[in-house]
Design a protein around this motif. Structure first.
Motif, PDB file in Angstrom:
ATOM      1  N   GLU A   1     -55.094  73.627 132.632  1.00 17.99           N
ATOM      2  CA  GLU A   1     -54.695  73.638 131.231  1.00 17.99           C
ATOM      3  C   GLU A   1     -55.107  72.342 130.532  1.00 17.99           C
ATOM      4  O   GLU A   1     -55.646  72.356 129.428  1.00 17.99           O
ATOM      5  N   GLU A   2     -54.841  71.206 131.194  1.00 15.85           N
ATOM      6  CA  GLU A   2     -55.207  69.915 130.602  1.00 15.85           C
ATOM      7  C   GLU A   2     -56.724  69.795 130.469  1.00 15.85           C
ATOM      8  O   GLU A   2     -57.230  69.334 129.448  1.00 15.85           O
ATOM      9  N   ALA A   3     -57.452  70.218 131.498  1.00 17.87           N
ATOM     10  CA  ALA A   3     -58.912  70.142 131.467  1.00 17.87           C
ATOM     11  C   ALA A   3     -59.480  70.978 130.330  1.00 17.87           C
ATOM     12  O   ALA A   3     -60.368  70.540 129.598  1.00 17.87           O
ATOM     13  N   GLU A   4     -58.960  72.205 130.158  1.00 22.93           N
ATOM     14  CA  GLU A   4     -59.457  73.070 129.084  1.00 22.93           C
ATOM     15  C   GLU A   4     -59.109  72.501 127.708  1.00 22.93           C
ATOM     16  O   GLU A   4     -59.899  72.590 126.776  1.00 22.93           O
ATOM     17  N   ALA A   5     -57.921  71.899 127.588  1.00 15.50           N
ATOM     18  CA  ALA A   5     -57.525  71.296 126.317  1.00 15.50           C
ATOM     19  C   ALA A   5     -58.423  70.112 125.980  1.00 15.50           C
ATOM     20  O   ALA A   5     -58.878  69.963 124.835  1.00 15.50           O
ATOM     21  N   LEU A   6     -58.702  69.271 126.976  1.00 20.16           N
ATOM     22  CA  LEU A   6     -59.592  68.125 126.761  1.00 20.16           C
ATOM     23  C   LEU A   6     -60.990  68.600 126.371  1.00 20.16           C
ATOM     24  O   LEU A   6     -61.603  68.065 125.445  1.00 20.16           O
ATOM     25  N   LYS A   7     -61.473  69.607 127.084  1.00 18.83           N
ATOM     26  CA  LYS A   7     -62.801  70.146 126.796  1.00 18.83           C
ATOM     27  C   LYS A   7     -62.872  70.662 125.362  1.00 18.83           C
ATOM     28  O   LYS A   7     -63.824  70.370 124.634  1.00 18.83           O
ATOM     29  N   ALA A   8     -61.858  71.412 124.952  1.00 18.47           N
ATOM     30  CA  ALA A   8     -61.847  71.977 123.599  1.00 18.47           C
ATOM     31  C   ALA A   8     -61.845  70.877 122.541  1.00 18.47           C
ATOM     32  O   ALA A   8     -62.585  70.945 121.555  1.00 18.47           O
ATOM     33  N   GLN A   9     -61.043  69.841 122.748  1.00 15.52           N
ATOM     34  CA  GLN A   9     -60.986  68.743 121.783  1.00 15.52           C
ATOM     35  C   GLN A   9     -62.321  68.007 121.707  1.00 15.52           C
ATOM     36  O   GLN A   9     -62.795  67.675 120.620  1.00 15.52           O
ATOM     37  N   LEU A  10     -62.915  67.736 122.860  1.00 18.34           N
ATOM     38  CA  LEU A  10     -64.181  67.010 122.891  1.00 18.34           C
ATOM     39  C   LEU A  10     -65.307  67.838 122.273  1.00 18.34           C
ATOM     40  O   LEU A  10     -66.141  67.308 121.535  1.00 18.34           O
ATOM     41  N   GLU A  11     -65.329  69.127 122.560  1.00 16.70           N
ATOM     42  CA  GLU A  11     -66.363  69.987 121.979  1.00 16.70           C
ATOM     43  C   GLU A  11     -66.196  70.095 120.470  1.00 16.70           C
ATOM     44  O   GLU A  11     -67.170  70.164 119.736  1.00 16.70           O
ATOM     45  N   GLU A  12     -64.951  70.112 120.011  1.00 17.98           N
ATOM     46  CA  GLU A  12     -64.697  70.156 118.576  1.00 17.98           C
ATOM     47  C   GLU A  12     -65.236  68.898 117.894  1.00 17.98           C
ATOM     48  O   GLU A  12     -65.702  68.949 116.757  1.00 17.98           O
ATOM     49  N   ALA A  13     -65.196  67.766 118.611  1.00 17.44           N
ATOM     50  CA  ALA A  13     -65.718  66.518 118.060  1.00 17.44           C
ATOM     51  C   ALA A  13     -67.247  66.449 118.165  1.00 17.44           C
ATOM     52  O   ALA A  13     -67.858  65.522 117.643  1.00 17.44           O
ATOM     53  N   GLY A  14     -67.862  67.422 118.866  1.00 16.48           N
ATOM     54  CA  GLY A  14     -69.318  67.473 118.932  1.00 16.48           C
ATOM     55  C   GLY A  14     -69.900  67.137 120.294  1.00 16.48           C
ATOM     56  O   GLY A  14     -71.105  67.139 120.482  1.00 16.48           O
ATOM     57  N   ALA A  15     -69.063  66.851 121.287  1.00 18.53           N
ATOM     58  CA  ALA A  15     -69.551  66.476 122.611  1.00 18.53           C
ATOM     59  C   ALA A  15     -69.879  67.710 123.452  1.00 18.53           C
ATOM     60  O   ALA A  15     -69.379  68.796 123.196  1.00 18.53           O
ATOM     61  N   GLU A  16     -70.733  67.486 124.452  1.00 20.42           N
ATOM     62  CA  GLU A  16     -71.007  68.518 125.450  1.00 20.42           C
ATOM     63  C   GLU A  16     -70.179  68.157 126.673  1.00 20.42           C
ATOM     64  O   GLU A  16     -70.271  67.054 127.184  1.00 20.42           O
ATOM     65  N   VAL A  17     -69.365  69.115 127.152  1.00 13.23           N
ATOM     66  CA  VAL A  17     -68.427  68.852 128.231  1.00 13.23           C
ATOM     67  C   VAL A  17     -68.552  69.926 129.296  1.00 13.23           C
ATOM     68  O   VAL A  17     -68.810  71.098 128.990  1.00 13.23           O
ATOM     69  N   GLU A  18     -68.334  69.524 130.544  1.00 13.83           N
ATOM     70  CA  GLU A  18     -68.387  70.458 131.665  1.00 13.83           C
ATOM     71  C   GLU A  18     -67.137  70.247 132.510  1.00 13.83           C
ATOM     72  O   GLU A  18     -66.681  69.118 132.670  1.00 13.83           O
ATOM     73  N   LEU A  19     -66.595  71.322 133.036  1.00 13.75           N
ATOM     74  CA  LEU A  19     -65.463  71.238 133.958  1.00 13.75           C
ATOM     75  C   LEU A  19     -65.957  71.555 135.357  1.00 13.75           C
ATOM     76  O   LEU A  19     -66.684  72.506 135.574  1.00 13.75           O
ATOM     77  N   LYS A  20     -65.552  70.731 136.304  1.00 13.89           N
ATOM     78  CA  LYS A  20     -65.927  70.976 137.713  1.00 13.89           C
ATOM     79  C   LYS A  20     -64.688  70.994 138.553  1.00 13.89           C
ATOM     80  O   LYS A  20     -63.748  70.322 138.337  1.00 13.89           O
TER      81      LYS A  20
ATOM     82  N   VAL B   1     -63.155  66.528 134.281  1.00 15.17           N
ATOM     83  CA  VAL B   1     -63.721  66.709 132.947  1.00 15.17           C
ATOM     84  C   VAL B   1     -64.921  65.767 132.846  1.00 15.17           C
ATOM     85  O   VAL B   1     -64.767  64.555 132.881  1.00 15.17           O
ATOM     86  N   ILE B   2     -66.111  66.349 132.756  1.00 15.40           N
ATOM     87  CA  ILE B   2     -67.359  65.592 132.745  1.00 15.40           C
ATOM     88  C   ILE B   2     -67.953  65.612 131.334  1.00 15.40           C
ATOM     89  O   ILE B   2     -68.224  66.678 130.791  1.00 15.40           O
ATOM     90  N   LEU B   3     -68.165  64.431 130.765  1.00 17.53           N
ATOM     91  CA  LEU B   3     -68.847  64.320 129.478  1.00 17.53           C
ATOM     92  C   LEU B   3     -70.341  64.366 129.757  1.00 17.53           C
ATOM     93  O   LEU B   3     -70.873  63.475 130.416  1.00 17.53           O
ATOM     94  N   LYS B   4     -71.004  65.427 129.292  1.00 18.76           N
ATOM     95  CA  LYS B   4     -72.437  65.572 129.520  1.00 18.76           C
ATOM     96  C   LYS B   4     -73.245  64.823 128.473  1.00 18.76           C
ATOM     97  O   LYS B   4     -74.264  64.217 128.784  1.00 18.76           O
TER      98      LYS B   4
END
Length: 124
Positions: free
Chosen positions: A105-124, A60-63
């Motif tokens: 599943e964990e990566a997608e959940a983290l991404k969804a939470q972070l994006e909801e908070a306004g962050a840009e996230v990428e999964l690799k 999970v990469i925070l862009k």
């Protein structure tokens, strides 16, 4: 009834990219969160390939923190178990990995939470 069967076949045969695009459409136009939509749609699609090797571990990469940096720092602190200072440093260091080698599943959940908070996230 035939239309539903055709629709089900189309869903099962979606590529990962198409699932991602569908999740984005569902979120933007219908208010359905992408993690839930991706899990529903990706489940059957993953089984359809059979022969292709599927990635099982993701990073999970925070862009970027986006416009709500404080909310993202608090969420990073909560999700990673870091202290406030370390979480702020992680957000300031973006693009940077937040969690490595986690399940899809964990990566997608983290991404969804972070994006909801306004962050840009990428999964690799």
């Amino acid at each position: 009834m035939a239309d539903l069967k055709k629709f089900a076949e189309e869903l099962v045969n979606l590529t990962v990219k198409e699932v991602s695009e569908l999740a984005e459409i569902l979120k933007e136009e219908y208010g359905i969160e992408p993690a839930a939509a991706a899990a529903v749609v990706a489940g059957p699609a993953a089984g359809a390939d059979g022969g292709a090797a599927e990635q099982t571990e993701f990073d999970v990469i925070l862009k970027a923190a986006g416009g709500s940096k404080l909310a993202v720092v608090k969420l990073v602190k909560e999700l990673t178990g870091l202290g406030l200072k370390e979480a702020k440093a992680a957000v300031d260091a973006a693009p940077a990995p937040l969690k490595e080698k986690v399940s899809k599943e964990e990566a997608e959940a983290l991404k969804a939470q972070l994006e909801e908070a306004g962050a840009e996230v990428e999964l690799k």
